[in-house]
Design a protein around this motif. Structure first.
Motif, PDB file in Angstrom:
ATOM      1  N   LYS A 183      10.688 -14.862  -5.285  1.00  0.00           N
ATOM      2  CA  LYS A 183      10.705 -15.187  -3.851  1.00  0.00           C
ATOM      3  C   LYS A 183      12.079 -14.845  -3.256  1.00  0.00           C
ATOM      4  N   LEU A 184      13.114 -15.212  -4.002  1.00  0.00           N
ATOM      5  CA  LEU A 184      14.477 -14.893  -3.552  1.00  0.00           C
ATOM      6  C   LEU A 184      14.662 -13.365  -3.501  1.00  0.00           C
ATOM      7  N   ALA A 185      14.175 -12.678  -4.531  1.00  0.00           N
ATOM      8  CA  ALA A 185      14.304 -11.215  -4.574  1.00  0.00           C
ATOM      9  C   ALA A 185      13.596 -10.576  -3.375  1.00  0.00           C
ATOM     10  N   LYS A 186      12.437 -11.118  -3.047  1.00  0.00           N
ATOM     11  CA  LYS A 186      11.664 -10.562  -1.934  1.00  0.00           C
ATOM     12  C   LYS A 186      12.434 -10.702  -0.622  1.00  0.00           C
ATOM     13  N   LYS A 187      13.053 -11.854  -0.451  1.00  0.00           N
ATOM     14  CA  LYS A 187      13.824 -12.083   0.775  1.00  0.00           C
ATOM     15  C   LYS A 187      15.026 -11.125   0.821  1.00  0.00           C
ATOM     16  N   LEU A 188      15.718 -11.010  -0.316  1.00  0.00           N
ATOM     17  CA  LEU A 188      16.902 -10.139  -0.355  1.00  0.00           C
ATOM     18  C   LEU A 188      16.513  -8.671  -0.171  1.00  0.00           C
ATOM     19  N   GLN A 189      15.360  -8.292  -0.709  1.00  0.00           N
ATOM     20  CA  GLN A 189      14.872  -6.912  -0.501  1.00  0.00           C
ATOM     21  C   GLN A 189      14.706  -6.647   0.996  1.00  0.00           C
ATOM     22  N   SER A 190      14.059  -7.579   1.670  1.00  0.00           N
ATOM     23  CA  SER A 190      13.783  -7.303   3.087  1.00  0.00           C
ATOM     24  C   SER A 190      15.048  -7.447   3.932  1.00  0.00           C
ATOM     25  N   ASP A 191      15.935  -8.385   3.598  1.00  0.00           N
ATOM     26  CA  ASP A 191      17.203  -8.521   4.345  1.00  0.00           C
ATOM     27  C   ASP A 191      18.069  -7.263   4.227  1.00  0.00           C
ATOM     28  N   ASN A 192      18.011  -6.618   3.058  1.00  0.00           N
ATOM     29  CA  ASN A 192      18.942  -5.510   2.796  1.00  0.00           C
ATOM     30  C   ASN A 192      18.262  -4.141   2.770  1.00  0.00           C
ATOM     31  N   ASN A 193      16.945  -4.143   3.034  1.00  0.00           N
ATOM     32  CA  ASN A 193      16.192  -2.892   3.023  1.00  0.00           C
ATOM     33  C   ASN A 193      16.304  -2.150   1.690  1.00  0.00           C
ATOM     34  N   ILE A 194      16.089  -2.890   0.606  1.00  0.00           N
ATOM     35  CA  ILE A 194      16.121  -2.329  -0.748  1.00  0.00           C
ATOM     36  C   ILE A 194      14.705  -2.421  -1.309  1.00  0.00           C
ATOM     37  N   LYS A 195      14.306  -1.396  -2.083  1.00  0.00           N
ATOM     38  CA  LYS A 195      12.944  -1.387  -2.614  1.00  0.00           C
ATOM     39  C   LYS A 195      12.954  -1.399  -4.149  1.00  0.00           C
ATOM     40  N   LEU A 196      11.803  -1.776  -4.675  1.00  0.00           N
ATOM     41  CA  LEU A 196      11.663  -1.854  -6.133  1.00  0.00           C
ATOM     42  C   LEU A 196      11.066  -0.540  -6.653  1.00  0.00           C
ATOM     43  N   LEU A 197      11.803   0.146  -7.529  1.00  0.00           N
ATOM     44  CA  LEU A 197      11.283   1.394  -8.102  1.00  0.00           C
ATOM     45  C   LEU A 197      10.234   1.085  -9.162  1.00  0.00           C
ATOM     46  N   GLN A 203       2.291 -11.885 -20.515  1.00  0.00           N
ATOM     47  CA  GLN A 203       3.550 -11.490 -19.851  1.00  0.00           C
ATOM     48  C   GLN A 203       3.350 -10.263 -18.957  1.00  0.00           C
ATOM     49  N   VAL A 204       2.573  -9.298 -19.471  1.00  0.00           N
ATOM     50  CA  VAL A 204       2.290  -8.095 -18.673  1.00  0.00           C
ATOM     51  C   VAL A 204       1.590  -8.503 -17.379  1.00  0.00           C
ATOM     52  N   LYS A 205       0.629  -9.411 -17.506  1.00  0.00           N
ATOM     53  CA  LYS A 205      -0.134  -9.871 -16.324  1.00  0.00           C
ATOM     54  C   LYS A 205       0.822 -10.400 -15.260  1.00  0.00           C
ATOM     55  N   LYS A 206       1.685 -11.314 -15.664  1.00  0.00           N
ATOM     56  CA  LYS A 206       2.582 -11.953 -14.690  1.00  0.00           C
ATOM     57  C   LYS A 206       3.605 -10.949 -14.132  1.00  0.00           C
ATOM     58  N   ALA A 207       4.138 -10.110 -15.011  1.00  0.00           N
ATOM     59  CA  ALA A 207       5.150  -9.150 -14.544  1.00  0.00           C
ATOM     60  C   ALA A 207       4.537  -8.153 -13.561  1.00  0.00           C
ATOM     61  N   MET A 208       3.271  -7.806 -13.808  1.00  0.00           N
ATOM     62  CA  MET A 208       2.599  -6.891 -12.874  1.00  0.00           C
ATOM     63  C   MET A 208       2.375  -7.585 -11.535  1.00  0.00           C
ATOM     64  N   GLU A 209       2.022  -8.872 -11.599  1.00  0.00           N
ATOM     65  CA  GLU A 209       1.817  -9.624 -10.349  1.00  0.00           C
ATOM     66  C   GLU A 209       3.091  -9.684  -9.507  1.00  0.00           C
ATOM     67  N   ILE A 210       4.235  -9.950 -10.165  1.00  0.00           N
ATOM     68  CA  ILE A 210       5.450 -10.038  -9.334  1.00  0.00           C
ATOM     69  C   ILE A 210       5.911  -8.655  -8.888  1.00  0.00           C
ATOM     70  N   THR A 211       5.626  -7.632  -9.691  1.00  0.00           N
ATOM     71  CA  THR A 211       5.948  -6.266  -9.261  1.00  0.00           C
ATOM     72  C   THR A 211       5.154  -5.929  -7.992  1.00  0.00           C
ATOM     73  N   LYS A 212       3.896  -6.324  -7.989  1.00  0.00           N
ATOM     74  CA  LYS A 212       3.058  -6.102  -6.792  1.00  0.00           C
ATOM     75  C   LYS A 212       3.610  -6.886  -5.610  1.00  0.00           C
ATOM     76  N   GLU A 213       3.942  -8.154  -5.856  1.00  0.00           N
ATOM     77  CA  GLU A 213       4.460  -9.034  -4.802  1.00  0.00           C
ATOM     78  C   GLU A 213       5.733  -8.434  -4.172  1.00  0.00           C
ATOM     79  N   LEU A 214       6.526  -7.739  -4.997  1.00  0.00           N
ATOM     80  CA  LEU A 214       7.773  -7.146  -4.503  1.00  0.00           C
ATOM     81  C   LEU A 214       7.578  -5.708  -4.009  1.00  0.00           C
ATOM     82  N   GLY A 215       6.335  -5.283  -3.920  1.00  0.00           N
ATOM     83  CA  GLY A 215       6.048  -3.950  -3.386  1.00  0.00           C
ATOM     84  C   GLY A 215       6.517  -2.825  -4.302  1.00  0.00           C
ATOM     85  N   GLY A 216       6.555  -3.063  -5.601  1.00  0.00           N
ATOM     86  CA  GLY A 216       7.043  -2.056  -6.559  1.00  0.00           C
ATOM     87  C   GLY A 216       6.257  -0.747  -6.463  1.00  0.00           C
TER      88      GLY A 216
END
Ligand code: XUL
Ligand code: CO
Length: 435
Positions: free
Chosen positions: A123-137, A168-181
């Motif tokens: 959640k924090l990462a998502k906020k910082l991504q949008s505040d700073n215009n940084i994306k997840l590769l 672990q893969v399931k959860k990591a994929m979910e947060i990758t999606k949440e962060l727009g990876g």
């Protein structure tokens, strides 16, 4: 709090600049062949080495002390590290980052608790991504550090461990999606073996394919549109890693009907450990529609392991960028610096020097490659070298309308072939003229 108070925004100052904290070649807005350098290169900073690396090696613990680690509470450390990371991305001027789940948030006693922690940090990462215009590769899971994975994750002899890795893969994929990876990555951490005396290689590889198929299915279930990557590596940590090199990964993906769901993430140091050049692995991917992304780093000529150093070699970056440009460039992928500063580089400023140098050396590579491509010298040489296949008997062979008998008749009629020089030294001199 400011974590890098001595560093201001890194800017492009041009080749005459003597400022060590400025770019001499990387000008993010400069257009090369119709596209900005930033869009060509798509630089990413990796979380694990850059923010979690402390310089430990098999002979001693870490040497590097960071201000964001100054708390007794592991979750407070995770938050401060995330804030420091986004300050770093922004000051450096990169557009992307990459992470493993366990880099950004520490494991707890149970999977449930661990996932709650992950959600909080994501959640924090998502906020910082949008505040700073940084994306997840790309995002990924670390299914190799915890002792439960000592004998592998998807290839573990125990289904219980397999299920742990899968969750672990399931959860990591979910947060990758949440962060727009843009992608989700699989590097086969300990997917390999130490000795065949205790290993059923065939069964382990089947299990790995099952895990990847589960991931393909789940990706569809949750509507994650990112690209899947596999990252080849021939050895380390295991003596034999199953995802040895690009060719090996491709054979595996084809055998298990997974090829259409995956591309590869090519790491320079892994290519050389496999006995290939970085350029070879890139070209193999391009020829087979497999180029996804790149982990940009380098090894050491004298050391036979994954030293993960920052790239400094203009020849390597020129050839890599030439190969990538010729193929049309990155789509979902980019250049992720999977590289770590040396154990003695203990200052936060060293992190900036490392990335600035690496970005500049790729910018030079890009400029050289664009000139090489525009001039077309190497393309012409290759075209000419294979011109014999365009018509006549060569075309017949390519169209598969000639067999061994026709080949024999051709030789009986035409005799000895006329030989042509490969002109390697001539071409190497031309390459040098671009560098
Ligand atoms: C290990 C390596 C990994 C992957 C991500 O050699 O390269 O860090 O890039 O798991
Ligand atoms: Co890597």
């Amino acid at each position: 709090m400011e974590y890098f108070p001595n560093i201001k925004q890194i800017t492009y100052e041009g080749t005459d600049s003597k400022n060590p904290l400025a770019f001499k070649h990387y000008d993010c807005r400069q257009k090369i062949l119709g596209k900005t350098m930033a869009d060509h290169l798509r630089f990413a900073v990796c979380y694990w080495h850059t923010f979690k690396g402390t310089g430990s090696d098999p002979f001693g613990p870490g040497t590097i002390v960071r201000n964001y680690n100054s708390s007794d509470d592991p979750m407070r450390i995770a938050e401060m590290t995330m804030e420091a990371a986004f300050e770093f991305f922004t000051k450096l001027g990169v557009d992307f980052w990459c992470f493993h789940d366990r880099d950004i948030s520490p494991e707890a006693q149970t999977l449930k608790e661990t996932n709650t922690r992950l959600d909080k940090i994501a959640k924090l990462a998502k906020k910082l991504q949008s505040d700073n215009n940084i994306k997840l590769l790309w995002g990924t899971t670390n299914a190799f550090s915890n002792r439960r994975f000592m004998s592998g994750a998807g290839t573990n002899p125990s289904p219980h461990v397999f299920a742990y890795a899968a969750s672990q893969v399931k959860k990591a994929m979910e947060i990758t999606k949440e962060l727009g990876g843009a992608a989700y990555l699989f590097w086969g951490g300990r997917e390999g073996y130490e000795t065949l005396l205790n290993t059923d290689m065939k069964r382990e590889l089947e299990h790995l394919a099952i895990l990847l198929q589960m991931a393909v299915d789940y990706k569809k279930d949750i509507g994650f549109n990112g690209q899947f990557y596999i990252e080849p590596k021939p050895k380390e940590p295991t003596k034999h890693q199953y995802d040895f090199d690009a060719g090996n990964c491709y054979a595996f993906l084809q055998k298990y009907n997974l090829a259409k769901h995956f591309k590869l993430n090519i790491e320079a140091n892994h290519a050389t450990l496999a006995g290939h050049s970085f350029q070879h692995e890139l070209q193999f991917c391009i020829d087979n529609g497999l180029l996804g992304s790149v982990d940009a780093n380098r090894g050491d000529l004298f050391l036979g392991w994954d030293t993960d150093q920052f790239p400094t070699d203009i020849y390597e970056t020129t050839l890599a960028m030439y190969t990538i440009l010729r193929s049309g460039g990155f789509t979902t992928g980019g250049l992720n610096f999977d590289a770590k500063v040396r154990r003695q580089s203990i200052d936060p400023t060293d992190l900036f020097h490392a990335h600035i140098g690496a970005m500049d050396v790729f910018a030079r590579g890009l400029k050289n490659a664009a000139k090489m491509l525009t001039d077309g010298v190497f393309e012409d040489v290759i075209k000419q070298r294979y011109a014999g296949w365009n018509d006549g008997f060569g075309a017949k062979i390519e169209k598969k309308t000639a067999g061994l008998k026709e080949c024999e008749n051709y030789i009986l009629e035409h005799g000895e072939p006329e030989l042509q020089s490969g002109r390697q030294e001539f071409l190497e001199n031309i390459l040098n003229s671009y560098i």
